[in-house]
Write a protein that holds these residues in place. Structure first.
Motif, PDB file in Angstrom:
ATOM      1  N   TRP A  48       1.041   5.742  -3.806  1.00  0.00           N
ATOM      2  CA  TRP A  48       1.415   4.711  -4.778  1.00  0.00           C
ATOM      3  C   TRP A  48       0.475   4.748  -5.989  1.00  0.00           C
ATOM      4  O   TRP A  48      -0.739   4.774  -5.847  1.00  0.00           O
ATOM      5  N   PHE A  59      -3.940   0.642 -10.251  1.00  0.00           N
ATOM      6  CA  PHE A  59      -3.981   0.646  -8.776  1.00  0.00           C
ATOM      7  C   PHE A  59      -3.467   1.987  -8.296  1.00  0.00           C
ATOM      8  O   PHE A  59      -2.465   2.504  -8.794  1.00  0.00           O
ATOM      9  N   ASP A  61      -3.331   4.147  -4.326  1.00  0.00           N
ATOM     10  CA  ASP A  61      -3.727   4.215  -2.921  1.00  0.00           C
ATOM     11  C   ASP A  61      -2.620   4.899  -2.119  1.00  0.00           C
ATOM     12  O   ASP A  61      -1.527   5.153  -2.639  1.00  0.00           O
ATOM     13  N   ILE A  63      -0.446   4.537   1.525  1.00  0.00           N
ATOM     14  CA  ILE A  63      -0.081   3.534   2.526  1.00  0.00           C
ATOM     15  C   ILE A  63       0.757   4.216   3.602  1.00  0.00           C
ATOM     16  O   ILE A  63       1.908   4.590   3.350  1.00  0.00           O
ATOM     17  N   LYS A  78      -9.721  -4.494  -0.760  1.00  0.00           N
ATOM     18  CA  LYS A  78      -8.395  -3.875  -0.841  1.00  0.00           C
ATOM     19  C   LYS A  78      -7.307  -4.952  -0.962  1.00  0.00           C
ATOM     20  O   LYS A  78      -6.219  -4.829  -0.389  1.00  0.00           O
ATOM     21  N   LYS A  81      -3.906  -3.778  -2.170  1.00  0.00           N
ATOM     22  CA  LYS A  81      -3.244  -3.000  -1.120  1.00  0.00           C
ATOM     23  C   LYS A  81      -2.676  -3.927  -0.050  1.00  0.00           C
ATOM     24  O   LYS A  81      -1.537  -3.741   0.414  1.00  0.00           O
ATOM     25  N   ASN A  82      -3.447  -4.937   0.347  1.00  0.00           N
ATOM     26  CA  ASN A  82      -2.972  -5.899   1.354  1.00  0.00           C
ATOM     27  C   ASN A  82      -1.717  -6.628   0.871  1.00  0.00           C
ATOM     28  O   ASN A  82      -0.766  -6.831   1.641  1.00  0.00           O
TER      29      ASN A  82
END
Length: 304
Positions: A48, A59, A61, A63, A78, A81-82
Motif C-alpha cells: 500500500w 503512508f 506499508d 499488509i 503504526k 496501519k491499524n
C-alpha cells in the motif's frame, strides 16, 4: 487488471453535529478528491502507498491478508496501519472475495488536495474501497469510522446534496444550488485539521434536548438553499452560527478569529479547524492573508 476508482471531497455547509440527531444537512462536493488504484500482485499481501497532492508518499506499508482477516493491531507508531486494517477487516466481513479469491495487490491512493485540508481523506477512501468491493459505503463507514455519512453522500454525488438520517438510514437528495452570488463566497483554511471523532464526542458531551434546535436548523437550511440574494444567504448562515455556538458553548469562528471582518463567517463541519466559509461584498483574500491565513479559495475553484 488495473482498476481505478475516484470519490469527491466534501464541505458541510449546514447541519453540523445536529445531522447526527436527524437534522437536514446541506453539503457540497468539492472539485478535489481521491483516487484508488488497484493492481493484482502475489504473496497474499497488500503493498500500500498513499500519495499526497504534491506527489509525496505520506503512508507506505505492507499488509498481509492474515492481518486483515484477524484484524491484527500493531503498536501506536503504526496508527495509520491499524486504522487501514480496521477498515479492510470490516470490508472483508462484508465481502470476503477480495481476500479469499485473490493472490495479492499493489494499491495506491492519490489525493488531489493536501491531506491536511480535511476535505475527506477518510471518507473518499472508504467510498473508493466500497466501490472496489461493491459493498455499501455508508455501512462500511458506520462499522469503521462512524459519523453521520454526509461525507459519503458527497463522495458519491457531483451535485449539492441535502442529507438526513431517517430511522438510522441515510437519505440523500440531490438538489440544485447555483445562486448568482457565488463570487461573494470564499473558503478559508484555518491552518489546522480538526478531528471529526473528537469533535463528535465533544458534541455528545454537551448535548441536552436538541430536538428544538433540529427544527430551527432545518428551517435555516431551507432558507440557505433557497436564498436569492447574498444578504439573505449570509443572514441565514449567521443565525446558524449563533444557534450552534449556544449548543456547543463555543465562540463562533468570527468571534474567536475574525471579529473585525466585514461580512459573515460560517464554520464548516467540525468547529475549530479545517475550513470556514466567508460571505462578503469585497474579495476578502488580502484580509485573511493579513491575519496569517494564506489559503483562500473562491467558491468556483472549490465546489463541483
Amino acid at each position: 487488471m488495473k482498476q481505478t476508482f475516484y470519490s469527491n471531497g466534501k464541505l458541510l455547509i449546514t447541519g453540523e453535529y445536529l445531522v447526527l440527531d436527524g437534522a437536514k444537512a446541506f453539503a457540497l462536493p468539492t472539485k478535489f478528491g481521491q483516487n484508488l488504484i488497484i493492481e493484482p500482485a502475489n504473496g497474499k499481501i497488500i503493498h500500500w502507498k498513499s500519495f499526497d497532492s504534491d506527489g509525496s508518499i505520506w503512508f507506505e506499508d505492507t499488509i498481509p491478508f492474515a492481518s486483515i482477516i484477524r484484524k491484527e493491531r500493531f503498536d501506536d507508531a503504526k496508527s495509520i496501519k491499524n486504522t487501514l486494517i480496521g477498515i479492510l477487516h470490516e470490508a472483508y466481513l462484508m465481502n470476503a472475495d477480495f481476500i479469499s479469491n485473490e493472490k495479492g495487490y499493489n494499491i495506491k491512493t492519490e489525493l488531489t488536495f493536501p491531506k491536511f485540508w480535511g476535505l475527506g481523506t477518510s471518507s473518499t477512501l472508504i467510498n473508493n474501497i466500497a466501490q472496489w468491493l461493491q459493498i455499501d459505503a455508508f455501512e462500511l463507514l458506520k462499522r469503521s469510522f462512524g459519523g453521520s455519512g454526509y461525507d459519503i453522500a458527497c463522495a458519491q454525488n457531483c451535485t449539492p446534496v441535502l442529507y438526513q438520517i431517517v430511522n438510522e438510514k441515510p437519505v440523500v437528495e440531490a438538489i440544485s444550488f447555483n445562486p448568482d452570488f457565488t463570487d461573494k463566497i470564499f473558503f478559508v483554511y484555518l491552518n489546522k485539521k480538526q478531528s471529526s471523532k473528537a469533535a463528535i464526542a465533544s458534541y455528545y458531551s454537551r448535548q441536552g434536548n436538541v430536538q428544538h434546535a433540529v427544527t430551527k436548523i432545518n428551517t435555516i437550511t431551507k432558507t440557505v438553499i433557497e436564498a436569492t440574494t447574498a444578504k439573505e444567504f449570509a443572514k441565514a448562515l449567521q443565525n446558524h452560527e449563533i444557534e450552534m455556538s449556544n449548543i456547543l458553548e463555543l465562540p463562533t469562528a468570527k468571534e474567536a478569529l475574525f471579529p473585525d471582518f466585514d461580512g459573515v463567517i460560517k464554520s464548516l463541519g467540525a468547529w475549530g479547524g479545517d475550513f470556514v466559509m466567508s460571505i462578503s461584498k469585497e474579495n476578502p483574500t488580502d484580509y485573511f492573508k493579513s491575519k496569517g491565513f494564506e489559503i483562500v479559495i473562491p467558491y468556483k475553484e472549490m465546489i463541483l
